[in-house]
Write a protein that holds these residues in place. Structure first.
Motif, PDB file in Angstrom:
ATOM      1  N   ASN A 101      -8.618   1.782   1.005  1.00 26.85           N
ATOM      2  CA  ASN A 101      -8.014   1.342   2.265  1.00 26.85           C
ATOM      3  C   ASN A 101      -7.218   2.467   2.927  1.00 26.85           C
ATOM      4  O   ASN A 101      -6.872   2.358   4.096  1.00 26.85           O
ATOM      5  N   GLY A 157       0.755  -1.240   0.000  1.00 27.41           N
ATOM      6  CA  GLY A 157       0.000   0.000   0.000  1.00 27.41           C
ATOM      7  C   GLY A 157       0.786   1.292   0.000  1.00 27.41           C
ATOM      8  O   GLY A 157       0.230   2.341  -0.272  1.00 27.41           O
ATOM      9  N   ASP A 213      -4.069   3.338   2.550  1.00 26.94           N
ATOM     10  CA  ASP A 213      -2.775   2.839   3.037  1.00 26.94           C
ATOM     11  C   ASP A 213      -1.683   3.904   2.997  1.00 26.94           C
ATOM     12  O   ASP A 213      -0.634   3.725   3.607  1.00 26.94           O
ATOM     13  N   ARG A 219      -3.830   0.246  -6.268  1.00 28.89           N
ATOM     14  CA  ARG A 219      -4.640  -0.820  -5.691  1.00 28.89           C
ATOM     15  C   ARG A 219      -5.198  -0.404  -4.322  1.00 28.89           C
ATOM     16  O   ARG A 219      -4.550   0.314  -3.574  1.00 28.89           O
ATOM     17  N   ASN A 220      -6.384  -0.883  -4.017  1.00 33.35           N
ATOM     18  CA  ASN A 220      -7.005  -0.696  -2.703  1.00 33.35           C
ATOM     19  C   ASN A 220      -7.014   0.769  -2.255  1.00 33.35           C
ATOM     20  O   ASN A 220      -6.709   1.074  -1.101  1.00 33.35           O
TER      21      ASN A 220
END
Length: 159
Positions: free
Chosen positions: A95, A60, A97, A91-92
Motif C-alpha cells: 500500500n 500504516g 503507506d 502490514r500492507n
C-alpha cells in the motif's frame, strides 16, 4: 537509586511495572499500556529527527516530518538470550503507506545500538511475506546493512 529487584514478589513487580507505564504515559514517552519498548522507540525517533507522532489509530505509519514524508518505526531489543533482529510484522507493505522505515536496535539495557533509515521501495527486496501473519517480515541482516540506499543514523542517537 539502587534496590534489589529480586526481593519483590511477582505481584509487586507487575504492580510497579503498571505504575512505571502509567508514569511514562503521563510524561508522553509511551502511548499505550503495551510493552513500552515500541512506544519508546517512536518517541525517541520523533524527538531526535523532529518528527510529529501520529495518533495510535493512524494506519500504516507512525510519524511524519514537516514536508509530509511518512515514517514507520520498528524496533528490537536484543538480549544475551535473544539476539534476533527480526522486526515485527509490516502490514500492507504494497500500500506504500510510509516513505521510510526507521529501525532502532536496542541492547539489553535499552541503549541504542543502531538506527537505520530504509526507503520503502527497497523493503520488498529483503522482507518475506508470511501468509500466517498476513504481513511482511524483515530481518536486519548484512544484506540490508550493506545496501547503499540504507542510511545509518546511529550517530544522531548516541550523543
Amino acid at each position: 537509586m539502587t534496590f534489589d529487584i529480586k526481593s519483590f514478589t511477582t505481584t509487586e513487580l507487575l504492580q510497579y511495572y503498571g505504575q512505571i507505564i502509567d508514569e511514562l504515559k503521563t510524561r508522553k514517552v509511551v502511548r499505550t499500556a503495551n510493552s513500552p519498548i515500541g512506544d519508546y522507540a517512536e518517541w525517541l525517533v520523533a524527538n531526535k529527527l523532529g518528527l510529529k507522532l501520529m495518533t495510535n489509530s493512524t494506519q500504516g505509519y507512525d510519524a511524519e516530518d514537516s514536508s509530509g514524508i511518512k515514517y514507520q518505526i520498528k524496533c528490537r531489543r536484543m538480549t544475551r538470550i535473544n539476539q534476533s533482529v527480526q522486526l515485527s510484522a509490516i502490514r500492507n507493505l504494497h500500500n506504500a503507506d510510509f516513505d521510510y522505515l526507521i529501525v532502532v536496535l536496542f541492547n539489553k539495557l535499552v541503549e541504542v545500538e543502531r538506527v537505520l533509515k530504509i526507503p520503502h521501495q527497497i523493503i520488498d527486496k529483503y522482507a518475506r511475506y508470511r501468509k500466517h501473519v498476513n504481513a511482511h517480515i524483515l530481518i536486519i541482516r548484512e544484506n540490508v546493512l550493506l545496501d547503499p540506499q540504507v542510511e545509518d543514523l546511529t550517530k544522531q542517537f548516541c550523543n
